[in-house]
Design a protein around this motif. Structure first.
Motif, PDB file in Angstrom:
ATOM      1  N   VAL A  45      -2.401   0.018  -9.000  1.00 39.08           N
ATOM      2  CA  VAL A  45      -3.617  -0.241  -8.972  1.00 39.08           C
ATOM      3  C   VAL A  45      -4.237   0.496  -8.023  1.00 39.08           C
ATOM      4  CG1 VAL A  45      -5.325  -2.189  -8.591  1.00 39.08           C
ATOM      5  CG2 VAL A  45      -3.291  -2.626  -9.794  1.00 39.08           C
ATOM      6  N   ILE A  46      -5.737   1.082  -8.068  1.00 35.72           N
ATOM      7  CA  ILE A  46      -6.425   1.906  -7.462  1.00 35.72           C
ATOM      8  C   ILE A  46      -7.631   0.739  -7.024  1.00 35.72           C
ATOM      9  CG2 ILE A  46      -7.832   3.662  -6.532  1.00 35.72           C
ATOM     10  CD1 ILE A  46      -6.402   5.155  -8.832  1.00 35.72           C
ATOM     11  N   SER A  47      -7.661   0.439  -5.665  1.00 34.42           N
ATOM     12  CA  SER A  47      -8.863  -0.484  -5.238  1.00 34.42           C
ATOM     13  C   SER A  47      -9.918   0.512  -4.368  1.00 34.42           C
ATOM     14  CB  SER A  47      -8.098  -1.532  -4.160  1.00 34.42           C
ATOM     15  OG  SER A  47      -7.295  -2.186  -4.915  1.00 34.42           O
ATOM     16  N   VAL A  48     -11.178   0.378  -4.813  1.00 36.12           N
ATOM     17  CA  VAL A  48     -12.210   0.939  -4.170  1.00 36.12           C
ATOM     18  C   VAL A  48     -13.102   0.191  -3.569  1.00 36.12           C
ATOM     19  CG1 VAL A  48     -13.951   2.866  -4.587  1.00 36.12           C
ATOM     20  CG2 VAL A  48     -11.823   2.869  -5.970  1.00 36.12           C
ATOM     21  N   PHE A  49     -13.163   0.266  -2.242  1.00 33.79           N
ATOM     22  CA  PHE A  49     -13.960  -0.435  -1.486  1.00 33.79           C
ATOM     23  C   PHE A  49     -15.348   0.376  -1.177  1.00 33.79           C
ATOM     24  CE2 PHE A  49      -9.536  -2.090  -0.684  1.00 33.79           C
ATOM     25  CZ  PHE A  49      -9.722  -3.274  -0.985  1.00 33.79           C
ATOM     26  N   THR A  50     -16.449  -0.336  -1.143  1.00 34.63           N
ATOM     27  CA  THR A  50     -17.709   0.006  -0.706  1.00 34.63           C
ATOM     28  C   THR A  50     -18.071  -0.350   0.499  1.00 34.63           C
ATOM     29  OG1 THR A  50     -18.532  -0.122  -3.095  1.00 34.63           O
ATOM     30  CG2 THR A  50     -20.295   0.335  -1.328  1.00 34.63           C
ATOM     31  N   VAL A  51     -18.015   0.603   1.638  1.00 31.37           N
ATOM     32  CA  VAL A  51     -18.175   0.351   2.954  1.00 31.37           C
ATOM     33  C   VAL A  51     -19.336  -0.200   3.305  1.00 31.37           C
ATOM     34  CG1 VAL A  51     -17.990   1.618   5.136  1.00 31.37           C
ATOM     35  CG2 VAL A  51     -16.637   2.383   3.431  1.00 31.37           C
ATOM     36  N   ALA A  52     -20.656   0.294   2.753  1.00 32.26           N
ATOM     37  CA  ALA A  52     -21.744  -0.413   3.374  1.00 32.26           C
ATOM     38  C   ALA A  52     -21.884  -1.733   2.890  1.00 32.26           C
ATOM     39  CB  ALA A  52     -23.232   0.595   2.862  1.00 32.26           C
ATOM     40  N   ASP A  53     -21.284  -2.284   1.735  1.00 32.31           N
ATOM     41  CA  ASP A  53     -21.568  -3.355   1.559  1.00 32.31           C
ATOM     42  C   ASP A  53     -20.590  -4.705   2.016  1.00 32.31           C
ATOM     43  OD1 ASP A  53     -23.487  -2.965  -0.081  1.00 32.31           O
ATOM     44  OD2 ASP A  53     -22.559  -2.702  -2.105  1.00 32.31           O
ATOM     45  N   GLY A  54     -19.750  -4.271   3.072  1.00 30.04           N
ATOM     46  CA  GLY A  54     -19.008  -4.933   3.679  1.00 30.04           C
ATOM     47  C   GLY A  54     -17.671  -4.727   3.000  1.00 30.04           C
ATOM     48  N   TYR A  55     -17.120  -3.711   2.495  1.00 37.18           N
ATOM     49  CA  TYR A  55     -15.934  -3.569   1.781  1.00 37.18           C
ATOM     50  C   TYR A  55     -15.777  -4.238   0.557  1.00 37.18           C
ATOM     51  CZ  TYR A  55     -14.475  -0.397   5.649  1.00 37.18           C
ATOM     52  OH  TYR A  55     -14.530   0.549   6.555  1.00 37.18           O
ATOM     53  N   THR A  56     -16.893  -4.518  -0.229  1.00 35.88           N
ATOM     54  CA  THR A  56     -16.618  -5.177  -1.485  1.00 35.88           C
ATOM     55  C   THR A  56     -15.743  -4.313  -2.318  1.00 35.88           C
ATOM     56  OG1 THR A  56     -18.685  -3.931  -2.231  1.00 35.88           O
ATOM     57  CG2 THR A  56     -18.782  -6.259  -1.742  1.00 35.88           C
ATOM     58  N   VAL A  57     -15.014  -4.887  -3.357  1.00 35.74           N
ATOM     59  CA  VAL A  57     -14.034  -4.110  -3.917  1.00 35.74           C
ATOM     60  C   VAL A  57     -14.175  -3.893  -5.504  1.00 35.74           C
ATOM     61  CG1 VAL A  57     -12.527  -6.085  -4.154  1.00 35.74           C
ATOM     62  CG2 VAL A  57     -11.414  -3.650  -4.090  1.00 35.74           C
ATOM     63  N   ASN A  58     -13.639  -2.742  -6.040  1.00 37.03           N
ATOM     64  CA  ASN A  58     -13.567  -2.594  -7.503  1.00 37.03           C
ATOM     65  C   ASN A  58     -11.944  -2.119  -7.788  1.00 37.03           C
ATOM     66  OD1 ASN A  58     -16.251  -3.065  -8.776  1.00 37.03           O
ATOM     67  ND2 ASN A  58     -16.705  -1.625  -7.634  1.00 37.03           N
ATOM     68  N   ALA A 117     -18.631   6.538   2.099  1.00 40.16           N
ATOM     69  CA  ALA A 117     -19.333   5.609   1.604  1.00 40.16           C
ATOM     70  C   ALA A 117     -18.010   4.766   1.069  1.00 40.16           C
ATOM     71  CB  ALA A 117     -20.152   5.906   0.544  1.00 40.16           C
ATOM     72  N   PHE A 118     -17.034   5.435   0.606  1.00 39.41           N
ATOM     73  CA  PHE A 118     -15.996   4.517   0.069  1.00 39.41           C
ATOM     74  C   PHE A 118     -14.327   4.675   0.667  1.00 39.41           C
ATOM     75  CE2 PHE A 118     -18.964   5.767  -3.097  1.00 39.41           C
ATOM     76  CZ  PHE A 118     -19.656   4.660  -3.674  1.00 39.41           C
ATOM     77  N   LEU A 119     -13.709   3.623   0.316  1.00 42.32           N
ATOM     78  CA  LEU A 119     -12.094   3.709   0.819  1.00 42.32           C
ATOM     79  C   LEU A 119     -11.358   3.494  -0.429  1.00 42.32           C
ATOM     80  CD1 LEU A 119      -9.794   3.484   2.896  1.00 42.32           C
ATOM     81  CD2 LEU A 119     -10.584   1.086   3.170  1.00 42.32           C
ATOM     82  N   ALA A 120     -10.755   4.333  -0.839  1.00 49.65           N
ATOM     83  CA  ALA A 120      -9.911   4.149  -1.969  1.00 49.65           C
ATOM     84  C   ALA A 120      -8.386   3.695  -1.385  1.00 49.65           C
ATOM     85  CB  ALA A 120      -9.539   5.363  -2.806  1.00 49.65           C
ATOM     86  N   VAL A 121      -7.581   2.832  -1.967  1.00 48.45           N
ATOM     87  CA  VAL A 121      -6.345   2.374  -1.604  1.00 48.45           C
ATOM     88  C   VAL A 121      -5.284   2.397  -2.865  1.00 48.45           C
ATOM     89  CG1 VAL A 121      -5.022   0.659  -0.572  1.00 48.45           C
ATOM     90  CG2 VAL A 121      -7.322   1.057   0.213  1.00 48.45           C
ATOM     91  N   THR A 122      -4.227   3.048  -2.896  1.00 50.50           N
ATOM     92  CA  THR A 122      -3.404   2.721  -3.820  1.00 50.50           C
ATOM     93  C   THR A 122      -2.090   2.108  -3.526  1.00 50.50           C
ATOM     94  OG1 THR A 122      -2.298   4.709  -3.395  1.00 50.50           O
ATOM     95  CG2 THR A 122      -3.767   5.126  -4.989  1.00 50.50           C
ATOM     96  N   VAL A 179       0.839  -1.192   0.053  1.00 47.56           N
ATOM     97  CA  VAL A 179      -0.061  -0.097  -0.090  1.00 47.56           C
ATOM     98  C   VAL A 179       0.955   1.329   0.004  1.00 47.56           C
ATOM     99  CG1 VAL A 179      -1.724   1.239   1.415  1.00 47.56           C
ATOM    100  CG2 VAL A 179      -1.830  -1.402   1.091  1.00 47.56           C
ATOM    101  N   THR A 180       0.615   2.204  -0.887  1.00 48.95           N
ATOM    102  CA  THR A 180       1.114   3.510  -0.847  1.00 48.95           C
ATOM    103  C   THR A 180       0.598   4.625  -0.418  1.00 48.95           C
ATOM    104  OG1 THR A 180       0.440   3.806  -3.046  1.00 48.95           O
ATOM    105  CG2 THR A 180       2.657   2.818  -3.080  1.00 48.95           C
ATOM    106  N   ASP A 181      -0.959   4.598  -0.438  1.00 47.79           N
ATOM    107  CA  ASP A 181      -1.826   5.633   0.034  1.00 47.79           C
ATOM    108  C   ASP A 181      -3.154   5.212   0.108  1.00 47.79           C
ATOM    109  OD1 ASP A 181      -2.323   7.975   1.162  1.00 47.79           O
ATOM    110  OD2 ASP A 181      -1.979   9.243  -0.764  1.00 47.79           O
ATOM    111  N   MET A 182      -3.963   5.912   0.903  1.00 45.63           N
ATOM    112  CA  MET A 182      -5.288   5.424   1.104  1.00 45.63           C
ATOM    113  C   MET A 182      -5.981   6.781   1.674  1.00 45.63           C
ATOM    114  SD  MET A 182      -4.389   2.758   4.246  1.00 45.63           S
ATOM    115  CE  MET A 182      -6.269   1.888   3.920  1.00 45.63           C
ATOM    116  N   SER A 183      -7.570   6.650   1.498  1.00 50.54           N
ATOM    117  CA  SER A 183      -8.493   7.624   1.850  1.00 50.54           C
ATOM    118  C   SER A 183      -9.776   7.328   1.883  1.00 50.54           C
ATOM    119  CB  SER A 183      -8.239   9.101   0.968  1.00 50.54           C
ATOM    120  OG  SER A 183      -8.935   9.872   1.549  1.00 50.54           O
ATOM    121  N   TYR A 184     -10.618   7.533   2.621  1.00 47.63           N
ATOM    122  CA  TYR A 184     -12.180   7.485   2.757  1.00 47.63           C
ATOM    123  C   TYR A 184     -12.470   8.602   2.107  1.00 47.63           C
ATOM    124  CZ  TYR A 184     -12.418   3.691   6.219  1.00 47.63           C
ATOM    125  OH  TYR A 184     -12.215   2.404   6.869  1.00 47.63           O
TER     126      TYR A 184
END
Length: 476
Positions: A457-470, A447-452, A437-442
């Motif tokens: 790769v940027i991983s975007v997790f949906t918080v309300a759905d139990g952190y499902t990822v795109n 509603a979302f957590l973005a992780v680089t 992981v290099t950086d991250m931010s809600y």
């Protein structure tokens, strides 16, 4: 566009003197850090300017007595003379008097000659014309590194040096010629300085002694404080404008104010008991008495209360790794975290608070991420520390609601924690990303957590759905 500079502190090393420079009008002082020379207003040190044109680490910078130019010297032996009157600080001249670290610089009072000393391979010092580089004498008489140099600011000119060979030398000129070596110190000589009126000069050493000499002849006049001026090594001295007093900075964590006529200490300023409170530099500028601690903190000394400075300038001494802005009650604070192990909270351009964590290499803030621990901060205070993580944290993000924390690791995993009162609790939930992981931010709405990560790769997790990822791939 306009901008403000929140200046760094001086770069400090244990056991190494730090030279502070002052402008002849008494309005500014200057010091160095990394490849930069920092100029600060002495009345309002929040007003700062930075010169960044040296290709190598800068060690020392000094104003010309005219006030129009500054000479700065770096570890490679380069000296740059540059304009102070324009914001661009145009380079006037550049010289290489010797190959090796420049440790101190002095000008003649007419701003026409410059003396430099240091760790040269072939020689330890040089003195030359500022506008041509032509030699105007020879600095000889030492067998080791020269730490300090000064030139008498009244005619006839005299030049003194202090060295690791425990000696000082006295030169007459111009052209400057060696007159004598003086061997009064029993350890390294760290600082030599003429009084502004030229009648005396002082030498200070690692032996805790300060000796006084006649400015024109070099004849010894005596010492300050009897057998010893300080219990520790002395790194710097600075004279009062009227030449009747001076201050000295010591590794014994004190600064002393001396009456030169009687040779006695008028005031002893106690700066603390920690090793970081060792005093490695000082400057007497108009009515301001400044000292610099091993921590890099710049202290404005108070003659009426010697145990508490009037003010202490804080900041960072090493590179800043992360910044964030936090708003409370409509007021913004900037949090900065650095390799020096400090988090600084800048509430306005005039006020800074520094928080020390236990480990250097801070990667993020508010939740502070160190190499081996997480530190939870609230209302500018350290609340809770989580040790023995079993992984190396790289970045962190606090949910806008304040109840959840995500921490990204070098192992390519994101771990979730809950903020429960003043503590952090591991939720036992781990999110996988594609690389370290290099950086991250809600997102602002939480509603979302973005992780680089290092795999771009940027991983975007949906918080309300139990952190499902795109996943989103970044391309060159």
């Amino acid at each position: 566009f306009s901008y403000d500079v929140f200046a760094s502190l001086p770069h400090m090393e244990r056991g190494v003197a730090k030279v502070l420079g002052g402008d002849p009008k008494g309005n500014n002082f200057l010091y160095t850090n990394g490849k930069s020379v920092i100029i600060r207003n002495i009345e309002n040190p929040a007003i700062a300017d930075v010169y960044t044109e040296h290709p190598h680490q800068v060690i020392v910078a000094k104003y010309a007595p005219s006030g129009f130019y500054i000479a700065s010297g770096d570890v490679s032996g380069k000296i740059r003379i540059w304009d102070t009157t324009q914001k661009e600080h145009l380079l006037k001249y550049e010289y290489q008097p010797f190959g090796g670290k420049i440790k101190d610089i002095a000008w003649t009072e007419d701003s026409k000659r410059v003396a430099v000393v240091g760790e040269g391979r072939e020689k330890f010092g040089a003195v030359f014309l500022w506008d041509s580089g032509s030699s105007v004498g020879e600095i000889v008489g030492h067998s080791k590194i020269i730490n300090s140099v000064d030139i008498k600011q009244t005619r006839p000119y005299r030049l003194v040096t202090g060295s690791d060979d425990n000696c000082t030398t006295f030169l007459e000129g111009p052209p400057f010629k060696f007159k004598c070596t003086i061997s009064d110190h029993s350890r390294f000589v760290n600082c030599v300085r003429f009084s502004p009126d030229g009648n005396r000069y002082a030498s200070a050493g690692a032996d805790g002694q300060i000796f006084l000499y006649e400015g024109k002849t070099g004849e010894k006049l005596g010492s300050l404080g009897g057998e010893k001026a300080h219990d520790g090594g002395i790194y710097a001295v600075s004279w009062s404008p009227d030449s009747t007093q001076l201050i000295s900075a010591s590794g014994d964590k004190t600064v002393k104010l001396w009456d030169v006529g009687s040779g006695t200490a008028v005031t002893t300023f106690n700066l603390g008991s920690d090793v970081l409170n060792q005093q490695l530099g000082c400057l007497w500028q108009k009515n301001h008495l400044l000292s610099v601690s091993l921590s890099g903190y710049i202290n404005y000394l108070d003659r009426s209360n010697p145990d508490r400075p009037l003010r202490t300038i804080k900041g960072h001494t090493k590179s800043i790794q992360c910044l964030t802005v936090h708003k409370t009650d409509g007021r913004s604070s900037i949090y900065s975290a650095s390799h020096d192990g400090h988090i600084n909270i800048l509430q306005s351009i005039c006020h800074s608070l520094s928080i020390q964590t236990q480990h250097t290499h801070i990667r993020c803030v508010i939740l502070s991420v160190c190499f081996v621990q997480l530190v939870l901060l609230k209302d500018k205070k350290k609340l809770f520390t989580l040790d023995s993580l079993g992984y190396e944290p790289e970045s962190a993000a606090v949910h806008p609601g304040g109840g959840a924390v995500a921490v990204g690791g070098a192992d390519g995993k994101v771990r979730l924690y809950s903020v429960q009162g003043n503590t952090l609790k591991d939720d036992g939930k781990v999110l996988e990303v594609q690389g370290p992981v290099t950086d991250m931010s809600y997102s602002p709405d939480g509603a979302f957590l973005a992780v680089t990560d290092e795999k771009k790769v940027i991983s975007v997790f949906t918080v309300a759905d139990g952190y499902t990822v795109n996943w989103f791939h970044l391309h060159n």
